[in-house]
Design a protein around this motif. Structure first.
Motif, PDB file in Angstrom:
ATOM      1  N   PRO A 136      30.386  36.660 -20.157  1.00  0.00           N
ATOM      2  CA  PRO A 136      30.118  35.947 -21.411  1.00  0.00           C
ATOM      3  C   PRO A 136      30.340  36.772 -22.678  1.00  0.00           C
ATOM      4  O   PRO A 136      30.513  36.210 -23.749  1.00  0.00           O
ATOM      5  CB  PRO A 136      28.643  35.544 -21.287  1.00  0.00           C
ATOM      6  N   PHE A 137      30.362  38.089 -22.571  1.00  0.00           N
ATOM      7  CA  PHE A 137      30.583  38.902 -23.764  1.00  0.00           C
ATOM      8  C   PHE A 137      31.920  38.539 -24.409  1.00  0.00           C
ATOM      9  O   PHE A 137      32.001  38.367 -25.625  1.00  0.00           O
ATOM     10  CB  PHE A 137      30.516  40.394 -23.440  1.00  0.00           C
ATOM     11  N   LYS A 138      32.956  38.416 -23.626  1.00  0.00           N
ATOM     12  CA  LYS A 138      34.259  38.026 -24.167  1.00  0.00           C
ATOM     13  C   LYS A 138      34.290  36.532 -24.461  1.00  0.00           C
ATOM     14  O   LYS A 138      34.730  36.110 -25.523  1.00  0.00           O
ATOM     15  CB  LYS A 138      35.376  38.375 -23.189  1.00  0.00           C
ATOM     16  N   HIS A 139      33.816  35.750 -23.528  1.00  0.00           N
ATOM     17  CA  HIS A 139      33.876  34.293 -23.629  1.00  0.00           C
ATOM     18  C   HIS A 139      33.212  33.784 -24.915  1.00  0.00           C
ATOM     19  O   HIS A 139      33.729  32.890 -25.577  1.00  0.00           O
ATOM     20  CB  HIS A 139      33.216  33.680 -22.390  1.00  0.00           C
ATOM     21  N   PHE A 140      32.055  34.365 -25.266  1.00  0.00           N
ATOM     22  CA  PHE A 140      31.302  33.922 -26.438  1.00  0.00           C
ATOM     23  C   PHE A 140      31.329  34.933 -27.587  1.00  0.00           C
ATOM     24  O   PHE A 140      30.512  34.860 -28.504  1.00  0.00           O
ATOM     25  CB  PHE A 140      29.861  33.593 -26.051  1.00  0.00           C
ATOM     26  N   LYS A 141      32.246  35.879 -27.525  1.00  0.00           N
ATOM     27  CA  LYS A 141      32.437  36.879 -28.585  1.00  0.00           C
ATOM     28  C   LYS A 141      31.139  37.611 -28.935  1.00  0.00           C
ATOM     29  O   LYS A 141      30.787  37.785 -30.093  1.00  0.00           O
ATOM     30  CB  LYS A 141      33.036  36.238 -29.830  1.00  0.00           C
ATOM     31  N   ILE A 142      30.440  38.048 -27.916  1.00  0.00           N
ATOM     32  CA  ILE A 142      29.195  38.784 -28.115  1.00  0.00           C
ATOM     33  C   ILE A 142      29.537  40.247 -28.347  1.00  0.00           C
ATOM     34  O   ILE A 142      30.170  40.884 -27.521  1.00  0.00           O
ATOM     35  CB  ILE A 142      28.261  38.629 -26.889  1.00  0.00           C
ATOM     36  N   ASP A 143      29.091  40.763 -29.494  1.00  0.00           N
ATOM     37  CA  ASP A 143      29.378  42.157 -29.815  1.00  0.00           C
ATOM     38  C   ASP A 143      28.114  42.966 -30.090  1.00  0.00           C
ATOM     39  O   ASP A 143      28.182  44.113 -30.507  1.00  0.00           O
ATOM     40  CB  ASP A 143      30.350  42.256 -30.983  1.00  0.00           C
ATOM     41  N   LYS A 144      26.959  42.333 -29.887  1.00  0.00           N
ATOM     42  CA  LYS A 144      25.686  43.047 -30.017  1.00  0.00           C
ATOM     43  C   LYS A 144      24.654  42.353 -29.133  1.00  0.00           C
ATOM     44  O   LYS A 144      24.839  41.197 -28.740  1.00  0.00           O
ATOM     45  CB  LYS A 144      25.230  43.105 -31.468  1.00  0.00           C
ATOM     46  N   VAL A 145      23.611  43.069 -28.826  1.00  0.00           N
ATOM     47  CA  VAL A 145      22.552  42.530 -27.977  1.00  0.00           C
ATOM     48  C   VAL A 145      21.199  42.856 -28.593  1.00  0.00           C
ATOM     49  O   VAL A 145      21.098  43.807 -29.373  1.00  0.00           O
ATOM     50  CB  VAL A 145      22.630  43.091 -26.544  1.00  0.00           C
ATOM     51  N   PRO A 146      20.170  42.136 -28.264  1.00  0.00           N
ATOM     52  CA  PRO A 146      20.161  40.979 -27.370  1.00  0.00           C
ATOM     53  C   PRO A 146      20.838  39.771 -28.010  1.00  0.00           C
ATOM     54  O   PRO A 146      20.842  39.610 -29.221  1.00  0.00           O
ATOM     55  CB  PRO A 146      18.677  40.704 -27.135  1.00  0.00           C
ATOM     56  N   ALA A 147      21.427  38.950 -27.148  1.00  0.00           N
ATOM     57  CA  ALA A 147      22.131  37.749 -27.587  1.00  0.00           C
ATOM     58  C   ALA A 147      21.655  36.562 -26.763  1.00  0.00           C
ATOM     59  O   ALA A 147      21.427  36.686 -25.561  1.00  0.00           O
ATOM     60  CB  ALA A 147      23.633  37.927 -27.414  1.00  0.00           C
ATOM     61  N   PHE A 148      21.528  35.442 -27.422  1.00  0.00           N
ATOM     62  CA  PHE A 148      21.175  34.180 -26.777  1.00  0.00           C
ATOM     63  C   PHE A 148      22.288  33.203 -27.104  1.00  0.00           C
ATOM     64  O   PHE A 148      22.719  33.104 -28.248  1.00  0.00           O
ATOM     65  CB  PHE A 148      19.852  33.638 -27.328  1.00  0.00           C
ATOM     66  N   VAL A 149      22.743  32.459 -26.088  1.00  0.00           N
ATOM     67  CA  VAL A 149      23.831  31.501 -26.281  1.00  0.00           C
ATOM     68  C   VAL A 149      23.438  30.172 -25.652  1.00  0.00           C
ATOM     69  O   VAL A 149      22.937  30.140 -24.529  1.00  0.00           O
ATOM     70  CB  VAL A 149      25.141  31.998 -25.624  1.00  0.00           C
ATOM     71  N   VAL A 150      23.674  29.095 -26.378  1.00  0.00           N
ATOM     72  CA  VAL A 150      23.580  27.742 -25.834  1.00  0.00           C
ATOM     73  C   VAL A 150      24.972  27.157 -25.967  1.00  0.00           C
ATOM     74  O   VAL A 150      25.578  27.209 -27.050  1.00  0.00           O
ATOM     75  CB  VAL A 150      22.541  26.883 -26.580  1.00  0.00           C
ATOM     76  N   ALA A 151      25.493  26.629 -24.865  1.00  0.00           N
ATOM     77  CA  ALA A 151      26.869  26.135 -24.864  1.00  0.00           C
ATOM     78  C   ALA A 151      26.952  24.768 -24.200  1.00  0.00           C
ATOM     79  O   ALA A 151      26.196  24.464 -23.282  1.00  0.00           O
ATOM     80  CB  ALA A 151      27.764  27.117 -24.114  1.00  0.00           C
ATOM     81  N   THR A 152      27.901  23.978 -24.671  1.00  0.00           N
ATOM     82  CA  THR A 152      28.173  22.689 -24.050  1.00  0.00           C
ATOM     83  C   THR A 152      29.099  22.914 -22.848  1.00  0.00           C
ATOM     84  O   THR A 152      29.685  23.990 -22.689  1.00  0.00           O
ATOM     85  CB  THR A 152      28.863  21.733 -25.036  1.00  0.00           C
TER      86      THR A 152
END
Length: 88
Positions: free
Chosen positions: A12-28
């Motif tokens: 998910p880091f690449k998929h949702f462009k996460i470049d810092k943590v902690p990260a929370f993602v809600v996706a359809t």
């Protein structure tokens, strides 16, 4: 989509462009359709970063995200409350 409650994984880091943590993602479900770069379209997910509980992250997304994602966040909050989970 896969039925997982939570996912902790490097993909998910690449998929949702996460470049810092902690990260929370809600996706359809549409977030599975990726761009040429292998990332989800921005209109298919919302992410929030920082030191907070899962419930706080969901609450912020429910208030600020675009409608389909806000609805998912609200549904998750209600489901967790109904199950007696605190979301921390």
């Amino acid at each position: 989509k896969a039925g997982a409650r939570w996912e902790v994984s490097p993909e998910p880091f690449k998929h949702f462009k996460i470049d810092k943590v902690p990260a929370f993602v809600v996706a359809t479900a549409e977030s599975g359709k990726v761009t040429e770069e292998g990332c989800a379209r921005p209109d298919t997910y919302t992410s929030i970063f920082g030191d907070m509980s899962v419930l706080d992250a969901l609450d912020k997304m429910a208030l600020r995200a675009q409608k389909p994602i806000a609805d998912l966040a609200k549904a998750r909050i209600l489901a967790d409350r109904a199950a007696g989970r605190r979301g921390e």
